[in-house]
Design a protein around this motif. Structure first.
Motif, short mmCIF file in Angstrom:
data_model
loop_
_atom_site.label_atom_id
_atom_site.label_comp_id
_atom_site.label_asym_id
_atom_site.label_seq_id
_atom_site.Cartn_x
_atom_site.Cartn_y
_atom_site.Cartn_z
N ALA A 1 25.42 19.63 41.61
CA ALA A 1 24.82 20.97 41.60
C ALA A 1 25.91 22.01 41.78
CB ALA A 1 23.77 21.10 42.72
N TYR A 2 25.64 23.23 41.31
CA TYR A 2 26.52 24.35 41.60
C TYR A 2 26.35 24.75 43.06
CZ TYR A 2 27.11 25.08 36.53
OH TYR A 2 27.41 24.94 35.22
N CYS B 1 31.34 11.83 36.39
CA CYS B 1 31.33 13.26 36.08
C CYS B 1 32.60 13.62 35.33
CB CYS B 1 31.20 14.09 37.36
SG CYS B 1 31.20 15.88 37.06
N ASP B 2 32.46 14.01 34.09
CA ASP B 2 33.57 14.51 33.28
C ASP B 2 33.42 16.03 33.21
OD1 ASP B 2 35.51 15.17 31.47
OD2 ASP B 2 34.79 13.87 29.86
N ALA C 1 34.49 20.14 46.09
CA ALA C 1 34.04 20.62 44.78
C ALA C 1 34.85 19.97 43.66
CB ALA C 1 34.15 22.13 44.71
N ILE C 2 34.20 19.77 42.52
CA ILE C 2 34.84 19.24 41.32
C ILE C 2 35.07 20.40 40.38
CG2 ILE C 2 34.58 17.70 39.35
CD1 ILE C 2 32.76 15.97 41.10
N GLU C 3 36.33 20.66 40.05
CA GLU C 3 36.69 21.78 39.18
C GLU C 3 37.33 21.33 37.88
OE1 GLU C 3 39.12 24.38 41.43
OE2 GLU C 3 37.62 24.77 42.97
N VAL D 1 31.26 22.05 40.52
CA VAL D 1 30.05 21.35 40.94
C VAL D 1 30.33 20.53 42.20
CG1 VAL D 1 29.06 21.25 38.64
CG2 VAL D 1 30.53 19.39 39.42
N LEU D 2 29.29 20.32 42.98
CA LEU D 2 29.37 19.49 44.18
C LEU D 2 28.44 18.29 44.02
CD1 LEU D 2 29.13 22.33 46.85
CD2 LEU D 2 31.09 20.81 46.55
#
Length: 451
Positions: free
Chosen positions: A325-326, A377-378, A301-303, A406-407
């Protein structure tokens, strides 16, 4: 060499046979020089392989010796702790034993005195003995003792459990690179030319914030075959993968070929593909996505932060999507058709379309589909941008505010995708991001389909 003999025998108005032969000799001499240079390169490479393998074996011994040393130190510390705890508990129990033995001895003496006093006939002496017994009983240590051990015999809180560490060690792979720890990269450099190569410099460790992820097989649709950073649409519902796991000779090449043999008339459309069958035995539960949502997510996941990865589609891939996507994306949801996913979609089925999608809104992209798509992705800045990975041309940008981690998300039908992760954000992309607020074109239509 037949063509050379023909060249020598042919009479040319411009070149004599001798001149032709000289050209052939010159060509052969140049080719021999090339081969000799290649032989020198091979010998140098072979020498380097031998030296590097010897060096890495030495470094491996040093690393394991260091691990052994650390483990020995940890073991010694634990042994000392156990011995100290044993000594403390033993001393407490020994003190209680001594107190109890003394109390028991005094109590037995008093009991004997009391028993003898029962035989006293003289009332006055009997009364005197009874008072003495009463006073001694009142003050007896036997009645002041706590008949409960001050410490327990349980030492399990000092037991060692290295099961998690053991599992980590068992998953290590030789020369894992960034997959071992994506936060750091080790570099060595040396000067070299055709003649000679210098010595390697000392290793330098640089921190990197590259996002390294694989595809999460447990999240994929049953009709997707997932391996690390590759995914292919599998109309057999994973049966070929099941056969592979049973040791059959079919190692996937036949399966891939069969996918490529589908014609437009013979390929079932996504809406006609049967996905309602039960998963084959041994596959486990693969119902994270089902129906027409031929989706697989990344396993990381991107946090926060800025991240970049690239995606390449097979040439005959009929339909695919790339985006994020979430985690809450529903099992029947398709990328871009909900307010929890953002993507660009390529369709080569019946008609060719290229579009950005979010919340079931579509923005057609009037640009050619690139060979490789770069995804930026920022998370903190609320921006998701897509680029031509080769030219770094901006394809489209979403502006939003990510309210959940997001993944990376991917959809594929009739074809396959391969990923390249663990990449730094290209400098060209950083430059474009800084100036994008003033850009026109594809970025100017963001408000049409953002949240």
């Amino acid at each position: 060499m037949d063509h050379m003999r023909v060249g020598v025998g042919r009479r040319d108005s411009n070149h004599t046979p001798k001149e032709a032969l000289q050209r052939i000799i010159s060509t052969l001499a140049n080719k021999n020089d090339e081969i000799q240079n290649f032989i020198d390169t091979l010998n140098q490479t072979l020498k380097g392989v031998q030296e590097n393998s010897s060096n890495i074996l030495s470094e491996l011994d040093e690393e394991f010796d260091s691990l052994y040393t650390i483990l020995d130190e940890v073991k010694e510390s634990m042994i000392n702790s156990i011995k100290q705890e044993q000594a403390r508990k033993s001393q407490e129990l020994q003190n209680q034993l001594s107190q109890c033995n003394n109390a028991l001895e005094n109590s037995e003496e008093l009991l004997e005195f009391a028993t003898r006093s029962l035989d006293i006939k003289e009332p006055e002496e009997f009364s005197k003995a009874a008072r003495q017994i009463k006073d001694r009983v009142t003050m007896a240590s036997a009645f002041r003792l706590s008949l409960k051990p001050k410490v327990s015999d349980n030492m399990t809180h000092l037991m060692v459990d290295f099961s998690q560490e053991r599992q980590i060690l068992q998953t290590l792979k030789f020369l894992p690179g960034l997959k071992f720890d994506s936060k750091y990269m080790n570099f060595r450099v040396r000067a070299c030319n055709k003649a000679v190569a210098g010595e390697y410099s000392d290793p330098v460790t640089l921190e990197t914030k590259a996002l390294n992820f694989s595809l999460d097989n447990s999240s994929s649709h049953l009709n997707l075959r997932v391996e690390d950073t590759c995914v292919e649409w599998d109309p057999t519902g994973g049966k070929s993968q099941e056969s592979k796991s049973k040791g059959k000779e079919n190692k996937g090449s036949v399966h891939v070929t069969s996918l490529k043999k589908h014609t437009r008339s013979g390929t079932p459309s996504p809406k006609r593909t049967s996905t309602g069958s039960r998963p084959p035995a041994g596959r486990g539960s693969r119902d994270r996505f089902t129906g027409e949502s031929y989706t697989v997510l990344g396993d990381t996941a991107i946090e926060s932060g800025q991240h970049y990865w690239e995606v390449k589609a097979q040439k005959d891939c009929k339909s695919y999507s790339v985006g994020v996507a979430y985690k809450t994306l529903g099992k029947f949801d398709q990328l871009g058709k909900t307010n929890t996913s953002w993507c660009i979609h390529v369709n080569n089925w019946l008609q060719n379309t290229f579009a950005a999608k979010h919340n079931n809104k579509v923005k057609s992209l009037d640009v050619a589909v690139p060979e490789r798509i770069g995804v930026f992705c920022d998370f903190d800045g609320g921006q998701l941008s897509f680029y031509d990975a080769n030219s770094k041309q901006l394809l489209y940008s979403f502006k939003t505010k990510f309210t959940q981690p997001v993944l990376p998300g991917f959809m594929v039908w009739c074809g396959g995708l391969s990923l390249n992760t663990g990449m730094q954000v290209p400098s060209a992309v950083r430059t474009l991001q800084k100036s994008e607020n003033g850009m026109t074109g594809s970025a100017s239509s963001l408000n049409n389909i953002t949240q």
